[in-house]
Design a protein around this motif. Structure first.
Motif, PDB file in Angstrom:
ATOM      1  N   GLU A  41      59.625 -36.867   8.679  1.00 21.90           N
ATOM      2  CA  GLU A  41      60.358 -35.621   8.493  1.00 21.90           C
ATOM      3  C   GLU A  41      59.356 -34.588   7.998  1.00 21.90           C
ATOM      4  O   GLU A  41      58.782 -34.742   6.922  1.00 21.90           O
ATOM      5  CB  GLU A  41      61.495 -35.774   7.494  1.00 21.90           C
ATOM      6  N   ILE A  42      59.138 -33.560   8.793  1.00 22.27           N
ATOM      7  CA  ILE A  42      58.123 -32.558   8.473  1.00 22.27           C
ATOM      8  C   ILE A  42      58.798 -31.325   7.889  1.00 22.27           C
ATOM      9  O   ILE A  42      59.706 -30.749   8.497  1.00 22.27           O
ATOM     10  CB  ILE A  42      57.306 -32.193   9.723  1.00 22.27           C
ATOM     11  N   ARG A  43      58.349 -30.938   6.703  1.00 22.86           N
ATOM     12  CA  ARG A  43      58.903 -29.752   6.038  1.00 22.86           C
ATOM     13  C   ARG A  43      57.766 -28.877   5.531  1.00 22.86           C
ATOM     14  O   ARG A  43      56.669 -29.353   5.282  1.00 22.86           O
ATOM     15  CB  ARG A  43      59.803 -30.157   4.864  1.00 22.86           C
ATOM     16  N   ARG A  44      58.070 -27.607   5.359  1.00 24.36           N
ATOM     17  CA  ARG A  44      57.063 -26.677   4.843  1.00 24.36           C
ATOM     18  C   ARG A  44      57.039 -26.719   3.319  1.00 24.36           C
ATOM     19  O   ARG A  44      58.088 -26.673   2.664  1.00 24.36           O
ATOM     20  CB  ARG A  44      57.344 -25.244   5.305  1.00 24.36           C
ATOM     21  N   LEU A  45      55.836 -26.803   2.783  1.00 19.51           N
ATOM     22  CA  LEU A  45      55.634 -26.718   1.333  1.00 19.51           C
ATOM     23  C   LEU A  45      54.239 -26.174   1.082  1.00 19.51           C
ATOM     24  O   LEU A  45      53.256 -26.774   1.517  1.00 19.51           O
ATOM     25  CB  LEU A  45      55.821 -28.083   0.660  1.00 19.51           C
ATOM     26  N   ASP A  46      54.154 -25.039   0.418  1.00 22.17           N
ATOM     27  CA  ASP A  46      52.878 -24.465   0.013  1.00 22.17           C
ATOM     28  C   ASP A  46      52.793 -24.615  -1.497  1.00 22.17           C
ATOM     29  O   ASP A  46      53.636 -24.088  -2.228  1.00 22.17           O
ATOM     30  CB  ASP A  46      52.821 -22.983   0.410  1.00 22.17           C
ATOM     31  N   VAL A  47      51.787 -25.339  -1.972  1.00 15.39           N
ATOM     32  CA  VAL A  47      51.706 -25.645  -3.402  1.00 15.39           C
ATOM     33  C   VAL A  47      51.472 -24.407  -4.252  1.00 15.39           C
ATOM     34  O   VAL A  47      51.615 -24.464  -5.481  1.00 15.39           O
ATOM     35  CB  VAL A  47      50.606 -26.696  -3.694  1.00 15.39           C
ATOM     36  N   GLU A  84      60.416 -25.858  -4.727  1.00 16.67           N
ATOM     37  CA  GLU A  84      61.797 -26.112  -5.162  1.00 16.67           C
ATOM     38  C   GLU A  84      62.713 -26.352  -3.973  1.00 16.67           C
ATOM     39  O   GLU A  84      63.547 -27.269  -3.984  1.00 16.67           O
ATOM     40  CB  GLU A  84      62.311 -24.930  -5.994  1.00 16.67           C
ATOM     41  N   GLN A  85      62.560 -25.548  -2.931  1.00 18.17           N
ATOM     42  CA  GLN A  85      63.427 -25.694  -1.765  1.00 18.17           C
ATOM     43  C   GLN A  85      63.223 -27.029  -1.074  1.00 18.17           C
ATOM     44  O   GLN A  85      64.188 -27.686  -0.660  1.00 18.17           O
ATOM     45  CB  GLN A  85      63.165 -24.546  -0.790  1.00 18.17           C
ATOM     46  N   THR A  86      61.976 -27.452  -0.961  1.00 22.36           N
ATOM     47  CA  THR A  86      61.690 -28.706  -0.261  1.00 22.36           C
ATOM     48  C   THR A  86      62.203 -29.899  -1.052  1.00 22.36           C
ATOM     49  O   THR A  86      62.850 -30.802  -0.493  1.00 22.36           O
ATOM     50  CB  THR A  86      60.186 -28.845   0.006  1.00 22.36           C
ATOM     51  N   ILE A  87      61.933 -29.923  -2.339  1.00 23.01           N
ATOM     52  CA  ILE A  87      62.396 -31.051  -3.152  1.00 23.01           C
ATOM     53  C   ILE A  87      63.921 -31.068  -3.229  1.00 23.01           C
ATOM     54  O   ILE A  87      64.549 -32.141  -3.116  1.00 23.01           O
ATOM     55  CB  ILE A  87      61.749 -31.006  -4.547  1.00 23.01           C
ATOM     56  N   SER A  88      64.542 -29.909  -3.364  1.00 21.10           N
ATOM     57  CA  SER A  88      66.008 -29.859  -3.356  1.00 21.10           C
ATOM     58  C   SER A  88      66.555 -30.358  -2.026  1.00 21.10           C
ATOM     59  O   SER A  88      67.568 -31.075  -1.987  1.00 21.10           O
ATOM     60  CB  SER A  88      66.490 -28.425  -3.614  1.00 21.10           C
ATOM     61  N   ALA A 143      52.448 -27.927 -10.298  1.00 19.35           N
ATOM     62  CA  ALA A 143      53.712 -27.329  -9.896  1.00 19.35           C
ATOM     63  C   ALA A 143      54.588 -28.330  -9.140  1.00 19.35           C
ATOM     64  O   ALA A 143      55.799 -28.454  -9.396  1.00 19.35           O
ATOM     65  CB  ALA A 143      53.456 -26.093  -9.035  1.00 19.35           C
ATOM     66  N   VAL A 144      53.978 -29.057  -8.201  1.00 18.55           N
ATOM     67  CA  VAL A 144      54.732 -30.065  -7.448  1.00 18.55           C
ATOM     68  C   VAL A 144      55.178 -31.190  -8.376  1.00 18.55           C
ATOM     69  O   VAL A 144      56.334 -31.649  -8.326  1.00 18.55           O
ATOM     70  CB  VAL A 144      53.885 -30.619  -6.285  1.00 18.55           C
ATOM     71  N   SER A 145      54.286 -31.634  -9.251  1.00 20.06           N
ATOM     72  CA  SER A 145      54.596 -32.746 -10.153  1.00 20.06           C
ATOM     73  C   SER A 145      55.721 -32.377 -11.113  1.00 20.06           C
ATOM     74  O   SER A 145      56.629 -33.187 -11.370  1.00 20.06           O
ATOM     75  CB  SER A 145      53.344 -33.142 -10.939  1.00 20.06           C
ATOM     76  N   LYS A 146      55.678 -31.168 -11.645  1.00 21.78           N
ATOM     77  CA  LYS A 146      56.712 -30.724 -12.579  1.00 21.78           C
ATOM     78  C   LYS A 146      58.093 -30.693 -11.921  1.00 21.78           C
ATOM     79  O   LYS A 146      59.093 -31.138 -12.494  1.00 21.78           O
ATOM     80  CB  LYS A 146      56.361 -29.330 -13.116  1.00 21.78           C
ATOM     81  N   ALA A 147      58.123 -30.178 -10.690  1.00 20.42           N
ATOM     82  CA  ALA A 147      59.393 -30.112  -9.971  1.00 20.42           C
ATOM     83  C   ALA A 147      59.929 -31.499  -9.626  1.00 20.42           C
ATOM     84  O   ALA A 147      61.141 -31.724  -9.572  1.00 20.42           O
ATOM     85  CB  ALA A 147      59.222 -29.281  -8.703  1.00 20.42           C
ATOM     86  N   ALA A 148      59.011 -32.438  -9.378  1.00 21.19           N
ATOM     87  CA  ALA A 148      59.422 -33.776  -8.937  1.00 21.19           C
ATOM     88  C   ALA A 148      59.778 -34.712 -10.087  1.00 21.19           C
ATOM     89  O   ALA A 148      60.569 -35.656  -9.911  1.00 21.19           O
ATOM     90  CB  ALA A 148      58.302 -34.403  -8.102  1.00 21.19           C
ATOM     91  N   LEU A 149      59.197 -34.507 -11.256  1.00 23.34           N
ATOM     92  CA  LEU A 149      59.317 -35.497 -12.336  1.00 23.34           C
ATOM     93  C   LEU A 149      60.752 -35.856 -12.727  1.00 23.34           C
ATOM     94  O   LEU A 149      61.037 -37.044 -12.960  1.00 23.34           O
ATOM     95  CB  LEU A 149      58.523 -35.043 -13.565  1.00 23.34           C
ATOM     96  N   PRO A 150      61.675 -34.915 -12.831  1.00 22.87           N
ATOM     97  CA  PRO A 150      63.043 -35.339 -13.182  1.00 22.87           C
ATOM     98  C   PRO A 150      63.612 -36.354 -12.204  1.00 22.87           C
ATOM     99  O   PRO A 150      64.338 -37.280 -12.599  1.00 22.87           O
ATOM    100  CB  PRO A 150      63.830 -34.023 -13.147  1.00 22.87           C
ATOM    101  N   HIS A 151      63.275 -36.201 -10.940  1.00 27.46           N
ATOM    102  CA  HIS A 151      63.805 -37.092  -9.912  1.00 27.46           C
ATOM    103  C   HIS A 151      63.041 -38.418  -9.880  1.00 27.46           C
ATOM    104  O   HIS A 151      63.622 -39.465  -9.582  1.00 27.46           O
ATOM    105  CB  HIS A 151      63.757 -36.380  -8.565  1.00 27.46           C
ATOM    106  N   LEU A 152      61.763 -38.371 -10.212  1.00 26.42           N
ATOM    107  CA  LEU A 152      60.989 -39.610 -10.320  1.00 26.42           C
ATOM    108  C   LEU A 152      61.437 -40.403 -11.545  1.00 26.42           C
ATOM    109  O   LEU A 152      61.429 -41.639 -11.524  1.00 26.42           O
ATOM    110  CB  LEU A 152      59.492 -39.294 -10.395  1.00 26.42           C
TER     111      LEU A 152
END
Length: 296
Positions: free
Chosen positions: A68-74, A81-85, A130-139
């Motif tokens: 699944e390919i999605r756009r994410l610019d770090v 936020e949009q991609t992780i959501s 930035a990516v890690s911070k957004a992901a950590l609650p879900h991890l």
């Protein structure tokens, strides 16, 4: 009702694990995305530019897997936020993140604008955070993995590559501190440390190589820069790995029940990092790197 909730829990537990990988349009990121999908992960392969996914799609097709390919610019918080959501909305969980997106930099302090050095930090350090911070609650919710593709050069400052090495070093040290904290809430943190890699990574450096070389040759760094450019291919040729080989280390870290924090992908990388860790006063590394700048 209780049985229904239990069934939902069992379904979530048995579903394929979901991994998000940044920087998958080429190199290690592309190879890691394909390897993860082959291993049974639901793989979200993110890219900065959706117009540059032809080779990624072709690699997945050749391997017989779906991505699944999605756009994410770090460097763009909204896309993170949009991609992780979106991943959470689609799959209900996030089991692992692989921070792979990065940018190279070549030059030295007097020859580079500070804006380029800041950009290296923005992508290679702040982008990872930035990516890690957004992901950590879900991890935390999934007891997942946070993996960052660093570099052996994050342990050893390489001449004429200071900006890249500094960003990778900052990332590694941050993750080293974070690892202990994250472990307390059930998240395993690891840093992959490759040595030289045969990939198109260097082609994406925001550097005018002709102008840089002209500036070096016109100034006080002419001899050192020329010797460095002569030495570098020799060092790389003796230690180079393919992106697929590095991706094997990424996959191992995703699946190992108890992965180490710091993982080198080759004997060269292990020796490089070991030299630094044993060099208490810095003299051994200085002797090595200064030799690169002297005529052979």
């Amino acid at each position: 009702m209780i049985a229904s909730v239990q069934n939902m829990t069992d379904t979530a537990a048995s579903a394929p694990k979901t991994v998000l990988i940044t920087g998958t349009s080429s190199g290690v990121g592309r190879a890691a995305a394909v390897a993860a999908a082959q291993a049974g992960f639901t793989t979200i392969a993110t890219v900065r530019d959706l117009e540059r996914t032809e080779q990624l799609r072709e690699a997945a097709k050749d391997a017989g897997v779906e991505l699944e390919i999605r756009r994410l610019d770090v460097t763009e918080p909204d896309t993170i936020e949009q991609t992780i959501s979106g991943v959470l909305d689609t799959y209900g969980k996030l089991d692992a993140v692989v921070n792979n997106a990065g940018v190279g930099s070549i030059g030295t302090l007097e020859l580079l604008p500070l804006e380029q050095i800041r950009y290296s930090m923005e992508v290679n350090f702040f982008g990872v955070l930035a990516v890690s911070k957004a992901a950590l609650p879900h991890l935390r919710a999934s007891g997942g993995r946070l993996i960052t593709v660093g570099s052996a050069y994050g342990s050893v400052g390489q001449p004429f590559n200071e900006a890249y090495c500094a960003a990778k070093a900052a990332t590694e040290i941050y993750m080293e501190g974070l690892a202990a904290v994250a472990a307390e809430v059930g998240v395993r943190v690891s840093v992959i440390q490759p040595g030289p890699i045969a990939s198109s990574f260097g082609e994406n450096m925001p550097v005018d190589r002709v102008a840089l070389r002209a500036a070096a040759e016109a100034g006080q760094y002419k001899s050192a820069y020329a010797n460095y450019l002569t030495y570098l291919p020799t060092m790389v040729a003796s230690a180079i790995q393919s992106s697929e080989q590095v991706a094997e280390s990424v996959l191992h870290t995703l699946t190992d029940p108890a992965p180490a924090f710091r993982i080198q992908t080759s004997d060269f990388a292990k020796g490089f990092v070991a030299d630094k860790l044993a060099d208490v006063d810095g003299s051994a590394i200085q002797a090595i790197t200064r030799e690169w700048l002297r005529a052979g």
